[in-house]
Design a protein around this motif. Structure first.
Motif, PDB file in Angstrom:
ATOM      1  N   ILE A  49       0.814  -1.220   0.000  1.00  0.00           N
ATOM      2  CA  ILE A  49       0.000   0.000   0.000  1.00  0.00           C
ATOM      3  C   ILE A  49       0.849   1.272   0.000  1.00  0.00           C
ATOM      4  O   ILE A  49       0.311   2.360  -0.142  1.00  0.00           O
ATOM      5  CB  ILE A  49      -0.993   0.032   1.184  1.00  0.00           C
ATOM      6  CG1 ILE A  49      -0.258   0.126   2.521  1.00  0.00           C
ATOM      7  CG2 ILE A  49      -1.931  -1.157   1.138  1.00  0.00           C
ATOM      8  CD1 ILE A  49      -1.173   0.354   3.707  1.00  0.00           C
ATOM      9  N   LEU A  69      -0.248   5.240  -0.415  1.00  0.00           N
ATOM     10  CA  LEU A  69      -0.292   5.941   0.860  1.00  0.00           C
ATOM     11  C   LEU A  69       0.729   7.079   0.942  1.00  0.00           C
ATOM     12  O   LEU A  69       0.398   8.187   1.372  1.00  0.00           O
ATOM     13  CB  LEU A  69      -0.046   4.940   1.999  1.00  0.00           C
ATOM     14  CG  LEU A  69      -0.493   5.321   3.389  1.00  0.00           C
ATOM     15  CD1 LEU A  69      -1.983   5.607   3.408  1.00  0.00           C
ATOM     16  CD2 LEU A  69      -0.168   4.197   4.352  1.00  0.00           C
ATOM     17  N   PRO A 106      -6.552   8.947  -0.200  1.00  0.00           N
ATOM     18  CA  PRO A 106      -7.340   8.682   1.012  1.00  0.00           C
ATOM     19  C   PRO A 106      -7.483   7.164   1.218  1.00  0.00           C
ATOM     20  O   PRO A 106      -7.291   6.369   0.295  1.00  0.00           O
ATOM     21  CB  PRO A 106      -8.690   9.347   0.726  1.00  0.00           C
ATOM     22  CG  PRO A 106      -8.726   9.598  -0.736  1.00  0.00           C
ATOM     23  CD  PRO A 106      -7.324   9.630  -1.227  1.00  0.00           C
ATOM     24  N   TRP A 107      -7.847   6.771   2.442  1.00  0.00           N
ATOM     25  CA  TRP A 107      -7.886   5.346   2.791  1.00  0.00           C
ATOM     26  C   TRP A 107      -8.823   4.535   1.915  1.00  0.00           C
ATOM     27  O   TRP A 107      -8.524   3.376   1.598  1.00  0.00           O
ATOM     28  CB  TRP A 107      -8.261   5.170   4.267  1.00  0.00           C
ATOM     29  CG  TRP A 107      -7.078   5.341   5.147  1.00  0.00           C
ATOM     30  CD1 TRP A 107      -6.768   6.434   5.902  1.00  0.00           C
ATOM     31  CD2 TRP A 107      -6.011   4.419   5.328  1.00  0.00           C
ATOM     32  NE1 TRP A 107      -5.570   6.247   6.546  1.00  0.00           N
ATOM     33  CE2 TRP A 107      -5.084   5.005   6.220  1.00  0.00           C
ATOM     34  CE3 TRP A 107      -5.737   3.157   4.842  1.00  0.00           C
ATOM     35  CZ2 TRP A 107      -3.917   4.365   6.619  1.00  0.00           C
ATOM     36  CZ3 TRP A 107      -4.567   2.518   5.253  1.00  0.00           C
ATOM     37  CH2 TRP A 107      -3.679   3.125   6.121  1.00  0.00           C
ATOM     38  N   ASN A 108      -9.974   5.103   1.514  1.00  0.00           N
ATOM     39  CA  ASN A 108     -10.903   4.327   0.684  1.00  0.00           C
ATOM     40  C   ASN A 108     -10.281   3.992  -0.668  1.00  0.00           C
ATOM     41  O   ASN A 108     -10.489   2.911  -1.212  1.00  0.00           O
ATOM     42  CB  ASN A 108     -12.253   5.037   0.535  1.00  0.00           C
ATOM     43  CG  ASN A 108     -12.125   6.410  -0.117  1.00  0.00           C
ATOM     44  OD1 ASN A 108     -11.059   7.013  -0.141  1.00  0.00           O
ATOM     45  ND2 ASN A 108     -13.240   6.908  -0.632  1.00  0.00           N
ATOM     46  N   VAL A 150      -6.960   3.758  -1.164  1.00  0.00           N
ATOM     47  CA  VAL A 150      -5.891   2.801  -0.852  1.00  0.00           C
ATOM     48  C   VAL A 150      -6.468   1.387  -0.776  1.00  0.00           C
ATOM     49  O   VAL A 150      -5.908   0.440  -1.343  1.00  0.00           O
ATOM     50  CB  VAL A 150      -5.182   3.176   0.471  1.00  0.00           C
ATOM     51  CG1 VAL A 150      -4.227   2.083   0.917  1.00  0.00           C
ATOM     52  CG2 VAL A 150      -4.446   4.499   0.332  1.00  0.00           C
ATOM     53  N   MET A 151      -7.602   1.247  -0.111  1.00  0.00           N
ATOM     54  CA  MET A 151      -8.211  -0.080   0.040  1.00  0.00           C
ATOM     55  C   MET A 151      -8.774  -0.603  -1.283  1.00  0.00           C
ATOM     56  O   MET A 151      -8.685  -1.802  -1.569  1.00  0.00           O
ATOM     57  CB  MET A 151      -9.314  -0.049   1.110  1.00  0.00           C
ATOM     58  CG  MET A 151      -8.769   0.234   2.502  1.00  0.00           C
ATOM     59  SD  MET A 151      -7.345  -0.772   2.971  1.00  0.00           S
ATOM     60  CE  MET A 151      -8.060  -2.374   3.067  1.00  0.00           C
TER      61      MET A 151
END
Length: 189
Positions: A139, A143, A149-151, A153-154
């Motif tokens: 990631i 990152l 943003p985290w969404n 990244v996921m």
């Protein structure tokens, strides 16, 4: 005669040692061979200790040993003002991100790691660190480089898993879907 000692390279990387000059303070010092002036019969040498340039005759130079080369590279890293400025910029950036001096943060991490090893055990700590590093490698580009943003990244995680596997195993290129690759990584964890 373009380079009698055969020490000139592009980029300049050959480390030489000064010897036999009339200036005793210069003898024994290390420098980087920059160029050879055939008209003057002298090499231009960047002295790593003083960060100055000198013109020296070929008979006053010898190619540095491996240990002397490492020593000169270290001196160049510690003495060059451009490198020091870049280091200070990274240091200040890390300090502002962490809210404390980086050496304090490293100390806290080291103490925490020692405590985890003491209470959990060396092998389990090593496995946990390996898992964290594997996830960080996958990631990391989203990152840290792209600052997503985290969404995002996921959602990119399965694709990043496939890219990581294909980088490590070129034979797997084009043979794995994103979800299969993510499954392999999750299984490995």
């Amino acid at each position: 005669m373009s380079d009698p000692l055969n020490v000139i390279s592009n980029p300049p990387t050959t480390i030489v040692k000064v010897q036999g000059t009339s200036r005793n303070e210069v003898n024994g010092q290390l420098g980087i061979a920059l160029q050879y002036n055939a008209d003057r019969g002298r090499y231009t040498i960047h002295m790593v200790q003083s960060q100055t340039s000198m013109a020296l005759k070929p008979e006053n130079l010898i190619k540095a040993s491996t240990m002397e080369t490492y020593q000169a590279q270290f001196q160049q890293l510690t003495k060059d003002p451009r490198i020091r400025q870049q280091f200070m910029q990274y240091y200040n950036q890390a300090q502002s991100m962490l809210g404390m001096k980086p050496e304090y943060a490293a100390g806290v991490i080291l103490v925490g790691l020692i405590l985890v090893m003491y209470f959990v055990g060396f092998s389990k700590t090593l496995m946990a660190l390996s898992m964290m590093l594997l996830i960080l490698v996958i990631i990391g580009p989203d990152l840290f480089i792209e600052r997503q943003p985290w969404n995002v990244v996921m959602s990119n995680f399965p694709r990043r898993c496939r890219e990581s596997i294909e980088t490590s195993l070129p034979a797997a290129r084009g043979k794995l879907s994103n979800h299969v690759a993510a499954g392999i990584v999750v299984f490995m964890l």
